[in-house]
Design an enzyme around this catalytic site. Sequence first.
Site, mmCIF file in Angstrom:
data_model
loop_
_atom_site.group_PDB
_atom_site.id
_atom_site.type_symbol
_atom_site.label_atom_id
_atom_site.label_comp_id
_atom_site.label_asym_id
_atom_site.label_seq_id
_atom_site.Cartn_x
_atom_site.Cartn_y
_atom_site.Cartn_z
ATOM 1 N N GLY A 74 0.887 -1.066 -0.267
ATOM 2 C CA GLY A 74 0.064 0.027 -0.013
ATOM 3 C C GLY A 74 0.686 1.233 -0.058
ATOM 4 O O GLY A 74 0.531 1.951 -0.746
ATOM 5 N N SER B 21 -2.382 9.224 6.169
ATOM 6 C CA SER B 21 -1.204 10.232 6.255
ATOM 7 C C SER B 21 -0.300 9.658 5.148
ATOM 8 O O SER B 21 0.705 10.584 4.569
ATOM 9 C CB SER B 21 -0.419 9.860 7.663
ATOM 10 O OG SER B 21 0.070 8.565 7.507
ATOM 11 N N GLN B 22 -0.407 8.502 4.563
ATOM 12 C CA GLN B 22 0.434 8.055 3.262
ATOM 13 C C GLN B 22 0.054 9.157 2.033
ATOM 14 O O GLN B 22 1.012 9.420 1.251
ATOM 15 C CB GLN B 22 -0.007 6.768 2.964
ATOM 16 C CG GLN B 22 0.710 5.872 3.953
ATOM 17 C CD GLN B 22 0.614 4.236 3.587
ATOM 18 O OE1 GLN B 22 0.108 4.071 2.470
ATOM 19 N NE2 GLN B 22 0.718 3.602 4.528
ATOM 20 N N SER C 248 -2.757 10.383 12.133
ATOM 21 C CA SER C 248 -1.397 9.740 12.201
ATOM 22 C C SER C 248 -0.089 10.834 11.958
ATOM 23 O O SER C 248 0.672 10.563 11.012
ATOM 24 C CB SER C 248 -1.270 8.708 11.094
ATOM 25 O OG SER C 248 -2.176 7.771 11.257
ATOM 26 N N ASP D 129 -1.231 1.429 13.813
ATOM 27 C CA ASP D 129 -0.916 0.087 13.298
ATOM 28 C C ASP D 129 -0.594 -0.549 14.476
ATOM 29 O O ASP D 129 -0.248 -1.829 14.355
ATOM 30 C CB ASP D 129 0.336 0.258 12.333
ATOM 31 C CG ASP D 129 0.275 0.631 10.890
ATOM 32 O OD1 ASP D 129 -0.806 0.449 10.517
ATOM 33 O OD2 ASP D 129 1.397 1.104 10.197
ATOM 34 N N ARG E 90 -9.466 -4.500 9.398
ATOM 35 C CA ARG E 90 -8.663 -4.888 10.395
ATOM 36 C C ARG E 90 -9.650 -4.881 11.595
ATOM 37 O O ARG E 90 -9.402 -6.015 12.468
ATOM 38 C CB ARG E 90 -7.385 -4.105 10.747
ATOM 39 C CG ARG E 90 -6.257 -4.443 9.649
ATOM 40 C CD ARG E 90 -5.142 -3.722 10.036
ATOM 41 N NE ARG E 90 -4.037 -4.285 9.188
ATOM 42 C CZ ARG E 90 -2.676 -3.634 8.929
ATOM 43 N NH1 ARG E 90 -2.758 -2.058 9.629
ATOM 44 N NH2 ARG E 90 -1.727 -4.082 7.954
#
Length: 407
Positions: A71, A147-148, A174, A293, A324
């Site tokens: 990802g 945040s990515q 994040s 995470d 998740r």
Amino acid sequence: MDIRLKKKRFKNDNNLTLNIGGSKSETNRLLLLQSLYPNLQIENASPSKDSEAMYRGLHSGESTIDIGDAGTAMRFLTAYYAACQNRDVILTGSARMQERPIGILVEALRQLGAAIYYSKGEGFPPLHIQGKQLEGGTLSIKANVSSQYISALLLVAPSFANGLSLHLDGEITSFPYLRMTLSLLNELGIVGTFEDNTFTIEHTPAVAPQMIVVEPDWSSASYFYSMVALSPVGTSLYMNHYKERSLQGDRIVADIYQSFGVRTIFWGDKIQLIKERDLLSPIFSYNLMDCPDIAQTIAVTCFGLGIECFLSGLHTLNIKETNRLEALKNELTKLNAEVHISKEEIWVGSARKITRNISIDTYNDHRMAMAFAPLALKVPIIINDVEVVEKSFPDFWEQFESITENE
């Protein structure tokens, strides 16, 4: 392949020590920056499958680049190839990757002049990217997105002719990951600041030659914090090369696990984890917006300790390798837990007894496998599809076995 773990305990050795690979988060950022600035050298890069995918993606000469289920690589390479002149590529990934949204990042890059088109579904990979020099300028994006997306923009911003002024609208998700990105840019000599919810990155055509040593991964350390927490008072474990002042947001695990009786001592270039006491409270609550995470690890630790757990700030977990929160609910329920979830929260009740010899499905998610493994210190357990750990921690099972023995 599945693995049947008999009930475990730590080996009787006061000097048990682990060497964990470099941070995947730091490595992937540095790999992109190295492609922009080839005189950057990287030491102790992550051996993870994700970082390998990132490296291959950056150095591929093919017209189609398949990054599998990585990802971070999908987000970072989207920005990189959008700003990479004279490259025309199709960026694709696994079936699950093609279900993970990327429209927010694509739209942001389009506003900066990028030529990106969807090859299949609107808002999802695969992407057709026609790279060109981007001028940069001013941009606004919602602050509560992954945040990515934001880090991807910040990492390529030094290549923009006019740099980038990126305003984040609302409460940031994040933030430690964004702070890491900015810190790495600054470490290279790139002028970048964050003030009034706005990142400002200056155009930087070159940086001085240098080497950056990647710190070991704190999220990988979290599984061993869980193991120590689930062990008797007096249990001790050393891990080499961790920093007290870390760039990684998951460094917070050292503070969080104090609630579970685990003290962290920093000894120069290593840390020592010590189980100093049993629990003080039967309930644990925490907002993990800055470090989602480690949610699976903490939820399983609490369940193993028999304490009630409420975790919030988890809205990004729905778009990871799997959903998740749903996965946690399914597997903890098998073990005799009562679990309730919403779009961004999970509540796990205390269980009087953990069901033994349950097979834990991992949903093609590395963190599911590693988060549940520490329960072997309480009951025999079976972990399915154990090879998923290669995504972030290829030698996890070897490390796990090196410090434990069957009861």
